[in-house]
Write a protein that holds these residues in place. Structure first.
Motif, mmCIF file in Angstrom:
data_model
loop_
_atom_site.group_PDB
_atom_site.id
_atom_site.type_symbol
_atom_site.label_atom_id
_atom_site.label_comp_id
_atom_site.label_asym_id
_atom_site.label_seq_id
_atom_site.Cartn_x
_atom_site.Cartn_y
_atom_site.Cartn_z
ATOM 1 N N ARG A 136 90.238 -3.721 62.514
ATOM 2 C CA ARG A 136 89.449 -3.016 61.495
ATOM 3 C C ARG A 136 90.208 -1.843 60.889
ATOM 4 O O ARG A 136 90.877 -1.079 61.601
ATOM 5 N N PHE B 66 88.493 0.396 59.050
ATOM 6 C CA PHE B 66 87.460 1.395 58.731
ATOM 7 C C PHE B 66 86.724 1.807 60.000
ATOM 8 O O PHE B 66 86.855 1.176 61.026
ATOM 9 N N LYS C 130 86.537 -2.086 54.594
ATOM 10 C CA LYS C 130 85.212 -1.713 54.127
ATOM 11 C C LYS C 130 85.034 -2.204 52.704
ATOM 12 O O LYS C 130 85.846 -1.909 51.831
#
Length: 324
Positions: free
Chosen positions: A322, A324, A107
């Motif tokens: 990912r 986040f 992020k």
């Protein structure tokens, strides 16, 4: 008559004020330029940035000061540039993963497309698939076969999550249909050390730093990630030649400014960069270091940021990368 003359002079002065203001505003650059680099001093990105800064300052007849804001995969420097005034006096010299890879995995507080104004690409580089000199693997096919037979047991090192060698490792796993275990380090140097000692299976190292390791005989090069063979590794096949037609990864170094930077300022910086890329000294220095020059327009760089950002965003989704 005297009063009327004074009125005429005053009117002329007022009418000239906007034009004078415009001229002053467009007299770029009339103060030092800050070039923020998201990596530590002495690294490969920093070395190119400092040579570029020296040449840019000479052409623009103004000081260009390099400021290293290392950490967080280059995003600390990126955030500082986004918050800076959009006047061309704060620029971002970056490696592509900061804008195309890291936002897909971590992020970030910036949008790589909306929050930056592309100025110019400078050079591109490729990664090289390396194994230690003690490794039993002599080609990519043997390596992939071993990984398929032993899911998750083969390891690959990287300079950290979101680095180009991290994503190269994931691209290899994705294209070969294999499972590898990622071992992130705090930079390339410790990853190289563990590869030489055969503590990790492979490392997708930058061609600019891999050359010395290969020449020393401490590691072997199995493939390069560029679309064509790299002149520094003429006898080493590409990943495409090794049987993976969709595996092409070329990183790049380039300059961006905060979004909203005036078009005439961007043009001044872009035109100066094209002149730098055309200079024999700069060209020879970059090519000797393993880089390929990337002349082009701000628009072309912006399109590349958007295209590669989508590519790695899709990969992060498929590979569940990912954070986040």
């Amino acid at each position: 008559m005297i009063w009327r003359s004074r009125k005429v002079v005053l009117a002329l002065s007022l009418s000239l004020m906007p034009m004078t203001a415009v001229i002053a505003k467009n007299n770029f650059p009339d103060q030092p330029i800050r070039l923020l680099v998201g990596y530590s001093p002495g690294g490969s990105v920093d070395i190119v940035a400092r040579e570029y800064a020296q040449q840019l300052g000479r052409l623009l007849k103004q000081s260009v000061v390099v400021e290293n804001r290392g950490g967080a995969s280059g995003t600390i420097a990126a955030q500082a540039v986004v918050r800076a005034p959009a006047d061309g006096y704060t620029l971002f010299f970056t490696a592509s993963p900061t804008l195309t890879v890291t936002p897909a995995i971590q992020k970030t507080s910036f949008d790589p497309v909306k929050d930056f104004q592309p100025v110019a690409a400078v050079v591109s580089y490729t990664n090289v698939l390396l194994v230690s000199a003690q490794s039993p693997y002599r080609d990519v096919q043997a390596l992939a076969a071993a990984a398929k037979a032993n899911p998750g047991k083969l390891t690959y090192g990287s300079a950290g999550i979101g680095s180009s060698n991290h994503l190269s490792g994931e691209l290899f796993a994705d294209n070969a249909g294999i499972k590898l275990t990622h071992v992130p380090y705090k930079g390339n140097a410790p990853a190289q050390g563990d590869l030489i000692a055969d503590r990790i299976t492979i490392l997708f190292d930058l061609n600019t730093t891999a050359k010395a390791l290969v020449d020393s005989g401490r590691v072997r090069a199995l493939a390069v990630t560029s679309a064509q063979r790299n002149p520094m590794f003429k006898d080493v096949p590409t990943m495409v030649e090794a049987g993976y037609p969709k595996f092409v990864f070329d990183g790049w170094l380039g300059i961006l400014a905060p979004a909203g930077t005036p078009a005439d300022v961007v043009k001044t910086l872009s035109d100066a960069t094209q002149k730098i890329l055309a200079e024999p000294h700069f060209r020879e220095q970059m090519q000797a270091s393993g880089y390929t020059l990337m002349p082009g327009t701000p628009k072309a760089l912006g399109e590349r940021v958007a295209r590669e950002g989508k590519q790695f965003d899709d990969l992060a989704e498929r590979a569940n990368l990912r954070q986040f």
